[in-house]
Design a protein around this motif. Structure first.
Motif, short mmCIF file in Angstrom:
data_model
loop_
_atom_site.label_atom_id
_atom_site.label_comp_id
_atom_site.label_asym_id
_atom_site.label_seq_id
_atom_site.Cartn_x
_atom_site.Cartn_y
_atom_site.Cartn_z
N ARG A 283 -7.84 15.09 -129.55
CA ARG A 283 -9.38 15.42 -129.90
C ARG A 283 -8.85 17.20 -129.71
NH1 ARG A 283 -13.14 11.64 -131.22
NH2 ARG A 283 -12.86 10.93 -133.66
N ARG A 284 -8.97 17.15 -127.98
CA ARG A 284 -9.08 18.45 -126.97
C ARG A 284 -8.17 18.55 -127.13
NH1 ARG A 284 -13.13 16.07 -127.85
NH2 ARG A 284 -14.90 16.06 -126.34
N LEU A 285 -6.63 18.20 -127.05
CA LEU A 285 -5.51 19.25 -127.34
C LEU A 285 -5.00 19.64 -128.76
CD1 LEU A 285 -2.98 15.47 -125.59
CD2 LEU A 285 -3.46 18.28 -125.17
N MET B 228 -13.89 18.04 -133.75
CA MET B 228 -13.02 18.69 -132.43
C MET B 228 -13.58 19.93 -131.64
SD MET B 228 -9.33 18.57 -134.60
CE MET B 228 -8.52 20.09 -133.66
N TYR B 229 -14.79 19.65 -132.48
CA TYR B 229 -16.32 20.38 -131.67
C TYR B 229 -15.28 21.92 -130.84
CZ TYR B 229 -17.98 15.66 -131.08
OH TYR B 229 -18.21 15.12 -130.95
N ILE B 230 -15.07 22.63 -131.62
CA ILE B 230 -14.25 23.88 -131.04
C ILE B 230 -15.24 25.02 -132.28
CG2 ILE B 230 -12.02 22.76 -130.85
CD1 ILE B 230 -11.12 23.46 -133.77
N TYR C 201 -6.50 26.97 -131.62
CA TYR C 201 -6.82 28.17 -130.68
C TYR C 201 -5.12 28.78 -130.18
CZ TYR C 201 -11.66 27.11 -129.81
OH TYR C 201 -13.10 27.00 -129.91
N GLU D 99 -9.99 10.71 -128.13
CA GLU D 99 -10.44 11.84 -127.19
C GLU D 99 -10.10 12.74 -126.49
OE1 GLU D 99 -11.60 8.92 -127.21
OE2 GLU D 99 -13.81 8.85 -127.87
N ILE D 100 -8.64 12.77 -126.36
CA ILE D 100 -7.78 13.54 -125.45
C ILE D 100 -6.64 14.29 -126.94
CG2 ILE D 100 -5.81 13.20 -124.37
CD1 ILE D 100 -6.63 11.32 -123.03
N GLY E 146 -7.21 20.93 -130.36
CA GLY E 146 -8.38 22.44 -130.46
C GLY E 146 -7.96 23.13 -129.28
N ALA E 147 -6.99 22.74 -128.47
CA ALA E 147 -6.72 23.73 -127.74
C ALA E 147 -5.53 23.81 -128.49
CB ALA E 147 -5.57 23.08 -126.69
#
Length: 299
Positions: A164-166, A111-113, A172, A161-162, A168-169
């Motif tokens: 994973r980014r969501l 997830m690259y966080i 956070y 990918e979407i 990650g958000a």
């Protein structure tokens, strides 16, 4: 990455609960309404996931056991389990709904966080895995949950990918909520603990690491550079239970998870848990649970 023996895989959870949405064998989300006692939850038995569990209770109440510690949960409670935690849920009769994520360690790594920024929270989870949120905080998290769910439903290009980014958000945002509610987590001078409490936490950490192989009180006392007598006194004073009781409970919890969810035979479980033979393991298990390993395995 090969999962540790005894972990339940997300693949098995999806097989047992085909209605759950997800991506491959690394990511599951679910918010299904269900009625107890009509539905048997997969969390009815002790379960260890090689990943994290994030759950926000929307309806119903339940008794949650995380690593042998009992918590009562109700609407708007947030439940967080770190990799390796053993979770068991005993829901009360009535309607239930939980917005839940099960995320494998591999998916989490991709997830690259900045996981370092979450370390204070992960450390604190051992002491406080349940948080009561406000209606507004639940809505904040629900907005991200809905976006992730819609992305999975649409099956778009770059869907993984979407998500994973969501996700990650979402994490956070969750970190922001916890920091807002629990700023002492990130304090350079966290609340001081008594020496006895520090020793007890060190014992639990050692027990988490070694209970599959070591059941001797002397072993844990030696690791903490204490005499067995002083060690036992400290554990009893802090927790109300003896060190031997803690050891037995961790061993039985592990054995239950292995018997119920792993592909290991009873004999293999016995040797994996460092018992001299299956007969000794069977007597030990029955003494502490009132049933034989075979009876527990098929119930």
């Amino acid at each position: 990455m090969e999962q540790e023996i005894g972990n339940i895989s997300i693949a098995l959870i999806r097989k047992l609960n085909p209605a759950m949405k997800g991506i491959g064998n690394d990511f599951i989300m679910d918010s299904t309404e269900y009625y107890i006692p009509d539905v048997n939850s997969i969390f009815k038995y002790p379960l260890r996931l090689d990943g994290i569990i994030i759950a926000v209770r929307k309806q119903g109440s339940a008794t949650i056991n995380i690593n042998l510690r009992e918590y009562n949960t109700t609407k708007n409670d947030l439940i967080l389990c770190a990799p390796g935690d053993i979770l068991q849920s005993i829901p009360k009769p009535g309607m239930h709904q939980t917005q839940m994520f099960l995320i494998s360690s591999d998916f989490l790594k991709e997830m690259y966080i900045n996981l370092n920024s979450f370390m204070p929270f992960f450390i604190s989870l051992k002491e406080q895995p349940i948080f009561s949120l406000t209606d507004e905080e639940v809505k904040e998290l629900e907005a991200f949950y809905t976006l992730i769910e819609e992305t999975i439903d649409r099956n778009d290009n770059f869907r993984t990918e979407i998500v994973r980014r969501l996700m990650g958000a979402y994490l956070y945002k969750l970190g922001s909520i916890l920091h807002r509610r629990q700023p002492e987590f990130l304090s350079v001078n966290p609340k001081s603990m008594k020496r006895e409490e520090i020793l007890f936490n060190q014992f639990i950490n050692l027990l988490t690491e070694h209970h599959r192989k070591e059941r001797r009180v002397d072993f844990y006392a030696e690791q903490l550079f204490l005499s067995p007598k002083h060690f036992s006194t400290v554990v009893k004073k802090v927790s109300g239970k003896t060190a031997g009781e803690w050891i037995d409970e961790y061993v039985i919890l592990e054995a239950k998870a292995l018997l119920k969810y792993s592909v290991m035979s009873i004999q293999e479980v016995a040797y994996y848990m460092n018992f001299p033979n299956p007969s000794f393991f069977g007597k030990y298990f029955k003494h502490h649970t009132g049933m034989s390993p075979s009876e527990y395995k098929v119930q």
